[in-house]
Design a protein around this motif. Structure first.
Motif, mmCIF file in Angstrom:
data_model
loop_
_atom_site.group_PDB
_atom_site.id
_atom_site.type_symbol
_atom_site.label_atom_id
_atom_site.label_comp_id
_atom_site.label_asym_id
_atom_site.label_seq_id
_atom_site.Cartn_x
_atom_site.Cartn_y
_atom_site.Cartn_z
ATOM 1 N N SER A 204 29.801 24.455 -68.984
ATOM 2 C CA SER A 204 28.758 25.485 -68.893
ATOM 3 C C SER A 204 29.092 26.680 -69.785
ATOM 4 O O SER A 204 28.196 27.309 -70.350
ATOM 5 N N LEU A 205 30.388 26.992 -69.907
ATOM 6 C CA LEU A 205 30.777 28.099 -70.773
ATOM 7 C C LEU A 205 30.444 27.784 -72.219
ATOM 8 O O LEU A 205 29.940 28.632 -72.954
ATOM 9 N N LEU A 206 30.694 26.553 -72.638
ATOM 10 C CA LEU A 206 30.454 26.166 -74.024
ATOM 11 C C LEU A 206 28.968 26.192 -74.368
ATOM 12 O O LEU A 206 28.595 26.279 -75.539
ATOM 13 N N LYS A 207 28.111 26.132 -73.348
ATOM 14 C CA LYS A 207 26.662 26.193 -73.584
ATOM 15 C C LYS A 207 26.155 27.623 -73.548
ATOM 16 O O LYS A 207 24.974 27.871 -73.774
ATOM 17 N N ASP A 208 27.046 28.570 -73.239
ATOM 18 C CA ASP A 208 26.649 29.965 -73.087
ATOM 19 C C ASP A 208 26.474 30.630 -74.446
ATOM 20 O O ASP A 208 26.715 30.035 -75.496
#
Length: 398
Positions: A204-208
């Motif tokens: 989810s962080l990498l999609k932020d």
């Protein structure tokens, strides 16, 4: 000097290196050149390179200080090239975390001084943001001498403040400096060490957004780095040779007024842990006033006799024995130097550190620095169990 003047000094220093290197290259075709001529130009090139590197570091430090002192209203938006660099860093970070073979191959193809994969270098502006955050976490680095270095090892020559000799009067035409007037110098060697930490990155962080990824990175790294550097600094503090035991109010006053060269008093401070501060905060003088007083203009800053008291968590600066609290007094910048390689880097793995077993991706940060004691006479180590109040003053009789 202004930023522009520092930049011009760097450019001019670089031109000087180029001119001297051209002079050295021309010597190859000169028949009557001597060994002395070659040695001289080689030394000149070496000195010019050191001056160039120093000029560049002065420019970098000045820019960092300028950024640190800026208010929100002073912050200007990034230009196109700066935005591109930041976006490139985030794109490479995401690619690294997703094991993009193109990114991974480029990051692991180069190595650092120790022959290990260099990883993704953190940009200077992001490192500046990290160092700004570190100040919020009670970083001891701000109190010691900080020197940026460009090599993995080296040496420096220091003269202890207490052993500095005055300049010799050479008004006499035949005057000379006698051997006994030569300074007593200490050679300090540093070897840059690699300190690493690992964290798990979620999908989810990498999609932020890029800003949120940067905020996560800078916060995590700042906390890791400040704790790591604090621990290295405290190790040098614990190794100072001069140790005292305190038991009463006047012992602390003697520690402050008698133990250091008077020239160091204006730049000295107290350092203790949280438990020690709690104990000292209860001590009173002969007139019932507490030993520890707030700075009038900054009530959150505490002081003893006009000298700042820095408080470190018990976890990082533990008691020396059961109910025996540490107390340091001195000039930390004279006593300890942190040699900073300023080359933080990131590298990811989905195999090591349990990442493969749990189907996770982990990122490793590496910080490169060394801490050395430079003047053992500039810092005094003491300890105490309980400090007795100063005896109450008796009112004069008629």
């Amino acid at each position: 000097m202004t930023i522009n003047e520092l930049n011009d000094a760097w450019v001019n220093a670089g031109q000087k290196v180029s001119d001297l290197q051209a002079e050295a290259n021309a010597m190859v075709n000169v028949d009557d050149v001597t060994v002395e001529d070659i040695t001289k130009v080689q030394n000149n090139v070496k000195a010019a390179k050191a001056q160039r590197d120093l000029a560049y570091q002065n420019l970098v430090d000045a820019r960092a200080e300028e950024v640190a002192s800026m208010s929100d209203k002073d912050v200007q938006p990034l230009n196109g090239e700066e935005k591109a660099d930041k976006i490139k860093f985030i794109d490479e970070f995401k690619g690294m975390m997703k094991n993009d073979p193109t990114i991974i191959n480029s990051l692991t193809s180069s190595t650092d001084e120790q022959g290990n994969a260099a990883g993704l270098t953190i940009p200077v502006d992001v490192q500046t943001a990290i160092h700004q955050l570190m100040r919020q976490y009670d970083s001891l680095e701000q109190y010691v001498n900080h020197e940026s270095v460009t090599t993995a090892s080296g040496s420096r020559v220091y003269e202890k403040f207490s052993e500095i000799t005055p300049l010799v009067n050479l008004d006499d035409e035949e005057g000379e400096i006698k051997e006994q007037d030569a300074p007593k110098l200490t050679l300090i060697k540093y070897v840059i060490k690699r300190y690493a930490g690992i964290n798990t990155v979620t999908n989810s962080l990498l999609k932020d957004t890029a800003d949120n990824i940067l905020q996560w990175l800078t916060t995590w790294i700042a906390r890791k780095v400040v704790v790591t550097r604090n621990q290295a600094i405290i190790e040098k503090m614990n190794a100072v040779p001069s140790k005292q035991t305190l038991s009463k109010f006047d012992d602390i006053k003697d520690l402050q007024n008698k133990t250091l060269d008077p020239a160091l008093l204006s730049t000295s401070m107290f350092i203790t842990n949280q438990s020690g501060f709690s104990e000292l905060a209860k001590v009173k003088d002969a007139h019932g006033e507490y030993l520890i007083q707030p700075v009038v203009t900054q009530p959150e800053v505490k002081q003893i006799g006009g000298k700042q008291v820095v408080v470190v968590a018990d976890r990082w600066l533990p008691n020396q024995a059961k109910d025996t609290f540490p107390l340091y007094f001195g000039d930390m910048k004279q006593a300890i130097t942190l040699y900073d390689r300023e080359h933080m880097s990131l590298l990811s793995t989905n195999i090591g550190g349990g990442a493969f077993e749990h189907d996770q991706t982990k990122v490793r940060v590496i910080d490169r620095f060394d801490v050395e004691a430079t003047d053992s006479d500039a810092l005094i180590s003491a300890s105490f169990k309980k400090i007795a109040d100063q005896p109450a003053a008796t009112a004069p009789t008629a």
